[in-house]
Design an enzyme around this catalytic site. Structure first.
Site, PDB file in Angstrom:
ATOM      1  N   THR A 194     -97.905 -61.045 -61.249  1.00 47.41           N
ATOM      2  CA  THR A 194     -98.890 -59.969 -61.057  1.00 47.41           C
ATOM      3  C   THR A 194     -99.277 -59.266 -62.361  1.00 47.41           C
ATOM      4  OG1 THR A 194     -99.080 -57.726 -60.158  1.00 47.41           O
ATOM      5  CG2 THR A 194     -96.869 -58.539 -60.445  1.00 47.41           C
TER       6      THR A 194
ATOM      7  N   TYR B  81     -91.481 -52.220 -58.354  1.00 49.19           N
ATOM      8  CA  TYR B  81     -92.167 -53.478 -58.002  1.00 49.19           C
ATOM      9  C   TYR B  81     -92.426 -54.303 -59.261  1.00 49.19           C
ATOM     10  CZ  TYR B  81     -96.094 -56.564 -56.799  1.00 49.19           C
ATOM     11  OH  TYR B  81     -96.930 -57.653 -56.651  1.00 49.19           O
TER      12      TYR B  81
ATOM     13  N   LYS C 106     -90.874 -57.947 -60.225  1.00 47.27           N
ATOM     14  CA  LYS C 106     -91.751 -59.100 -60.500  1.00 47.27           C
ATOM     15  C   LYS C 106     -91.513 -59.643 -61.914  1.00 47.27           C
ATOM     16  CE  LYS C 106     -94.488 -59.900 -56.864  1.00 47.27           C
ATOM     17  NZ  LYS C 106     -94.650 -61.185 -56.202  1.00 47.27           N
TER      18      LYS C 106
ATOM     19  N   GLU D  49     -99.323 -56.269 -62.602  1.00 47.68           N
ATOM     20  CA  GLU D  49     -98.433 -55.102 -62.739  1.00 47.68           C
ATOM     21  C   GLU D  49     -97.392 -55.326 -63.835  1.00 47.68           C
ATOM     22  OE1 GLU D  49     -98.134 -51.865 -61.032  1.00 47.68           O
ATOM     23  OE2 GLU D  49    -100.231 -52.431 -60.912  1.00 47.68           O
TER      24      GLU D  49
HETATM   25  P1  NAP Z   1     -98.960 -58.819 -48.523  1.00 46.16           P
HETATM   26  O1  NAP Z   1    -100.230 -58.854 -47.731  1.00 46.16           O
HETATM   27  O2  NAP Z   1     -98.211 -57.535 -48.647  1.00 46.16           O
HETATM   28  O3  NAP Z   1     -97.993 -59.928 -47.876  1.00 46.16           O
HETATM   29  C1  NAP Z   1     -96.637 -59.978 -48.210  1.00 46.16           C
HETATM   30  C2  NAP Z   1     -95.976 -61.072 -47.391  1.00 46.16           C
HETATM   31  O4  NAP Z   1     -94.585 -61.124 -47.732  1.00 46.16           O
HETATM   32  C3  NAP Z   1     -96.041 -60.846 -45.872  1.00 46.16           C
HETATM   33  O5  NAP Z   1     -96.233 -62.077 -45.234  1.00 46.16           O
HETATM   34  C4  NAP Z   1     -94.635 -60.329 -45.562  1.00 46.16           C
HETATM   35  O6  NAP Z   1     -94.211 -60.601 -44.252  1.00 46.16           O
HETATM   36  C5  NAP Z   1     -93.819 -61.168 -46.533  1.00 46.16           C
HETATM   37  N1  NAP Z   1     -92.481 -60.637 -46.773  1.00 46.16           N
HETATM   38  C6  NAP Z   1     -92.148 -59.387 -47.173  1.00 46.16           C
HETATM   39  N2  NAP Z   1     -90.819 -59.285 -47.290  1.00 46.16           N
HETATM   40  C7  NAP Z   1     -90.287 -60.477 -46.955  1.00 46.16           C
HETATM   41  C8  NAP Z   1     -88.976 -60.998 -46.868  1.00 46.16           C
HETATM   42  N3  NAP Z   1     -87.906 -60.243 -47.121  1.00 46.16           N
HETATM   43  N4  NAP Z   1     -88.806 -62.291 -46.512  1.00 46.16           N
HETATM   44  C9  NAP Z   1     -89.881 -63.068 -46.217  1.00 46.16           C
HETATM   45  N5  NAP Z   1     -91.159 -62.628 -46.241  1.00 46.16           N
HETATM   46  C10 NAP Z   1     -91.362 -61.348 -46.625  1.00 46.16           C
HETATM   47  O7  NAP Z   1     -99.213 -59.352 -49.992  1.00 46.16           O
HETATM   48  P2  NAP Z   1    -100.454 -60.167 -50.600  1.00 46.16           P
HETATM   49  O8  NAP Z   1    -101.469 -59.188 -51.067  1.00 46.16           O
HETATM   50  O9  NAP Z   1    -100.823 -61.257 -49.688  1.00 46.16           O
HETATM   51  O10 NAP Z   1     -99.795 -60.757 -51.923  1.00 46.16           O
HETATM   52  C11 NAP Z   1     -99.129 -62.012 -51.922  1.00 46.16           C
HETATM   53  C12 NAP Z   1     -98.169 -62.080 -53.095  1.00 46.16           C
HETATM   54  O11 NAP Z   1     -98.904 -61.940 -54.315  1.00 46.16           O
HETATM   55  C13 NAP Z   1     -97.119 -60.982 -53.137  1.00 46.16           C
HETATM   56  O12 NAP Z   1     -95.960 -61.529 -53.710  1.00 46.16           O
HETATM   57  C14 NAP Z   1     -97.702 -59.940 -54.083  1.00 46.16           C
HETATM   58  O13 NAP Z   1     -96.680 -59.184 -54.668  1.00 46.16           O
HETATM   59  C15 NAP Z   1     -98.417 -60.837 -55.068  1.00 46.16           C
HETATM   60  N6  NAP Z   1     -99.589 -60.284 -55.741  1.00 46.16           N
HETATM   61  C16 NAP Z   1    -100.589 -59.736 -54.991  1.00 46.16           C
HETATM   62  C17 NAP Z   1    -101.725 -59.285 -55.622  1.00 46.16           C
HETATM   63  C18 NAP Z   1    -102.861 -58.687 -54.848  1.00 46.16           C
HETATM   64  O14 NAP Z   1    -103.720 -58.038 -55.456  1.00 46.16           O
HETATM   65  N7  NAP Z   1    -102.955 -58.935 -53.547  1.00 46.16           N
HETATM   66  C19 NAP Z   1    -101.848 -59.403 -57.027  1.00 46.16           C
HETATM   67  C20 NAP Z   1    -100.816 -60.006 -57.738  1.00 46.16           C
HETATM   68  C21 NAP Z   1     -99.686 -60.462 -57.079  1.00 46.16           C
HETATM   69  P3  NAP Z   1     -94.391 -59.551 -43.041  1.00 46.16           P
HETATM   70  O15 NAP Z   1     -95.757 -59.813 -42.470  1.00 46.16           O
HETATM   71  O16 NAP Z   1     -93.287 -59.942 -42.145  1.00 46.16           O
HETATM   72  O17 NAP Z   1     -94.260 -58.172 -43.610  1.00 46.16           O
HETATM   73  O1  F7E Z   2    -103.484 -49.070 -55.897  1.00 46.22           O
HETATM   74  C1  F7E Z   2    -104.586 -45.730 -56.881  1.00 46.22           C
HETATM   75  C2  F7E Z   2    -103.170 -46.143 -57.181  1.00 46.22           C
HETATM   76  O2  F7E Z   2    -102.001 -49.662 -53.994  1.00 46.22           O
HETATM   77  C3  F7E Z   2    -104.512 -49.234 -56.837  1.00 46.22           C
HETATM   78  C4  F7E Z   2    -100.703 -54.852 -55.086  1.00 46.22           C
HETATM   79  O3  F7E Z   2    -101.347 -55.926 -54.443  1.00 46.22           O
HETATM   80  O4  F7E Z   2    -102.174 -55.003 -56.973  1.00 46.22           O
HETATM   81  C5  F7E Z   2    -101.708 -54.129 -55.971  1.00 46.22           C
HETATM   82  O5  F7E Z   2    -101.078 -52.993 -56.543  1.00 46.22           O
HETATM   83  C6  F7E Z   2    -104.715 -47.937 -57.602  1.00 46.22           C
HETATM   84  C7  F7E Z   2    -103.420 -47.313 -58.125  1.00 46.22           C
HETATM   85  O6  F7E Z   2    -102.770 -51.447 -55.618  1.00 46.22           O
HETATM   86  C8  F7E Z   2    -104.592 -44.183 -53.616  1.00 46.22           C
HETATM   87  O7  F7E Z   2    -102.447 -45.061 -57.750  1.00 46.22           O
HETATM   88  C9  F7E Z   2    -105.427 -43.769 -55.568  1.00 46.22           C
HETATM   89  O8  F7E Z   2    -103.628 -46.838 -59.410  1.00 46.22           O
HETATM   90  O9  F7E Z   2    -104.367 -50.530 -54.036  1.00 46.22           O
HETATM   91  P1  F7E Z   2    -103.151 -50.176 -54.773  1.00 46.22           P
HETATM   92  P2  F7E Z   2    -101.865 -51.667 -56.924  1.00 46.22           P
HETATM   93  O10 F7E Z   2    -100.885 -50.589 -57.098  1.00 46.22           O
HETATM   94  O11 F7E Z   2    -102.793 -51.930 -58.057  1.00 46.22           O
HETATM   95  C10 F7E Z   2    -101.158 -55.527 -57.842  1.00 46.22           C
HETATM   96  C11 F7E Z   2    -101.825 -56.478 -58.818  1.00 46.22           C
HETATM   97  C12 F7E Z   2    -100.021 -56.120 -57.108  1.00 46.22           C
HETATM   98  O12 F7E Z   2     -99.374 -57.034 -57.598  1.00 46.22           O
HETATM   99  C13 F7E Z   2     -99.534 -55.386 -55.906  1.00 46.22           C
HETATM  100  O13 F7E Z   2     -98.776 -56.261 -55.059  1.00 46.22           O
HETATM  101  O14 F7E Z   2    -105.267 -46.969 -56.723  1.00 46.22           O
HETATM  102  N1  F7E Z   2    -104.743 -44.932 -55.668  1.00 46.22           N
HETATM  103  N2  F7E Z   2    -105.338 -43.288 -54.327  1.00 46.22           N
HETATM  104  C14 F7E Z   2    -104.219 -45.218 -54.482  1.00 46.22           C
HETATM  105  N3  F7E Z   2    -103.487 -46.277 -54.051  1.00 46.22           N
HETATM  106  C15 F7E Z   2    -103.118 -46.300 -52.752  1.00 46.22           C
HETATM  107  N4  F7E Z   2    -102.407 -47.369 -52.298  1.00 46.22           N
HETATM  108  N5  F7E Z   2    -103.444 -45.295 -51.884  1.00 46.22           N
HETATM  109  C16 F7E Z   2    -104.174 -44.212 -52.275  1.00 46.22           C
HETATM  110  O15 F7E Z   2    -104.457 -43.311 -51.477  1.00 46.22           O
END
Ligand code: NAP
Ligand code: F7E
Length: 341
Positions: free
Chosen positions: A126, A151, A155, A128
């Site tokens: 990520t 987190y 990661k 992050e």
């Molecule tokens: P998400 O919607 O939060 O999905 C997370 C998945 O992980 C869900 O299927 C959840 O299952 C499963 N999970 C959580 N804890 C688990 C455990 N202990 N054992 C097995 N499964 C578990 O995340 P996403 O947005 O699809 O992201 C997919 C991956 O990419 C994650 O690793 C995230 O950190 C990474 N990532 C995401 C982004 C982004 O912008 N979306 C960017 C960079 C990296 P349940 O349904 O049972 O909760």
């Molecule tokens: O926040 C700000 C918050 O929670 C984005 C995950 O998929 O992307 C995701 O992480 C920004 C942050 O995503 C609210 O403080 C303001 O600056 O949507 P987010 P994230 O933290 O960027 C990365 C790449 C991953 O890997 C992660 O798994 O928005 N923000 N107000 C808020 N965020 C939330 N959630 N809620 C608010 O009300």
């Protein structure tokens, strides 16, 4: 011979798009799901029962379960998408986040090493990882890491253990360093979906206003459907490597709010600063957005902006969906849900 994918996190946003993508390429897709007291399969409901689609109970914290599944399924590709993926919540459950998001990756790698060492492994790394060094933007595969949350730290471990298993045991283990990617299937506690859902509810007269945290944070937001193709391309290379997937554009949370309201014909006019900042309907003067400190994080990532040049050159991958189209897609979907509810 048919390709066999094992996908952790299949019930999540990315897991559902990746499963669709792999099935369209004629893979057998095996997903790991956790037991929930109420169903958690909403995003993959339409795939259940499809030929070539299989679900197995499991958990990233259970190494014997992972080993058994890898032994039984004998996957050709493993996509590790499972994680406690919410940055804000990782401050509330730091140990759990480390166990699942960090050490869980090691458990899966070890299951592969012992039971199917020629399987290709994808780790969902990520942006992050870059968190705390805004001056390094745009961030590439060569940018130093500085995670700013439990987190991000978990990661970081997962990133390095993936690289370590590649170098130590010659596994095909690759990191996709993905910048934020969103969709109508995005979890409702991430900021983009929180905004589009609230805009749809406000427009439908079911919600008064939207409360957010830091409006100044900047993110490189793409569409999840585009990114799962990049994950697959990373595993189609001859040699395992690490790749940034990003759009190369960044926008503030405030801009996301403006574009989302504009989709329903509302112009936002801002007044005040910091926690006092408020967004009003420019035409009617009605308060629509305010700031609530409870959504601030103990540490914040101010600016993420990716440089996807390596992925463009080597994988031939590029995002297809631009920022405005992404917001539009999410708003249209949430408006449809409001209409049908
Ligand atoms: P998400 O919607 O939060 O999905 C997370 C998945 O992980 C869900 O299927 C959840 O299952 C499963 N999970 C959580 N804890 C688990 C455990 N202990 N054992 C097995 N499964 C578990 O995340 P996403 O947005 O699809 O992201 C997919 C991956 O990419 C994650 O690793 C995230 O950190 C990474 N990532 C995401 C982004 C982004 O912008 N979306 C960017 C960079 C990296 P349940 O349904 O049972 O909760
Ligand atoms: O926040 C700000 C918050 O929670 C984005 C995950 O998929 O992307 C995701 O992480 C920004 C942050 O995503 C609210 O403080 C303001 O600056 O949507 P987010 P994230 O933290 O960027 C990365 C790449 C991953 O890997 C992660 O798994 O928005 N923000 N107000 C808020 N965020 C939330 N959630 N809620 C608010 O009300």
């Amino acid at each position: 011979m048919q390709n066999i994918a094992l996908v952790t996190g299949i019930t999540g946003q990315d897991g559902s798009y990746l499963a669709e993508f792999l099935l369209s390429k004629n893979y057998a897709v095996h997903g790991i799901i956790r037991r929930h007291s109420t169903p958690c399969t909403e995003r993959i409901e339409h795939l259940i029962g499809a030929e070539n689609f299989f679900l197995h109970y499991g958990d990233l914290t259970d190494s014997s379960n992972l080993a058994n599944l890898v032994r039984k399924i004998q996957p050709t590709e493993v996509y590790n998408l499972a994680a406690q993926s919410h940055v804000g919540i990782s401050f509330e459950v730091p140990e759990y986040t480390a166990e699942v998001t960090g050490v869980g990756t090691l458990k899966l790698l070890e299951a592969i090493r012992q039971n199917k060492p020629d399987a290709k492994f994808y780790q969902a790394s990520t942006s992050e990882l870059f968190g705390g060094l805004p001056e390094t933007a745009p961030q590439s595969e060569l940018t130093p890491f500085y995670p700013k949350s439990p987190y991000g730290a978990a990661k970081l471990y997962a990133y390095w253990i993936t690289k370590n298993y590649r170098e130590s045991y010659n596994l095909f283990a690759a990191n996709g360093i993905l910048f934020n990617h969103e969709s109508p299937r995005r979890g409702e506690d991430f900021v983009t979906r929180k905004i589009t859902k609230a805009v749809a509810k406000i427009f439908s007269g079911k919600q008064e206003k939207l409360s957010l945290g830091n409006l100044n944070a900047k993110r490189d937001w793409g569409f999840a459907g585009d990114y799962v193709e990049g994950m697959w391309k990373i595993l189609q290379q001859d040699k395992a490597d690490d790749f940034v997937l990003a759009t190369g554009e960044t926008h503030t949370v405030r801009e996301f709010v403006e574009v989302a309201f504009a989709e329903v014909g509302i112009k936002i006019s801002w007044r005040g600063v910091g926690v006092e900042e408020k967004g009003y309907n420019a035409e009617t003067g009605k308060l629509l957005v305010d700031v609530n400190e409870k959504f601030f994080r103990p540490a914040e990532v101010d600016l993420l902006l990716g440089n996807p040049a390596k992925a463009e050159k080597i994988l031939g991958w590029q995002r297809k969906t631009n920022f405005r189209d992404l917001v539009k897609m999410m708003i249209e979907s949430d408006l449809r849900s409001e209409k049908n509810s």
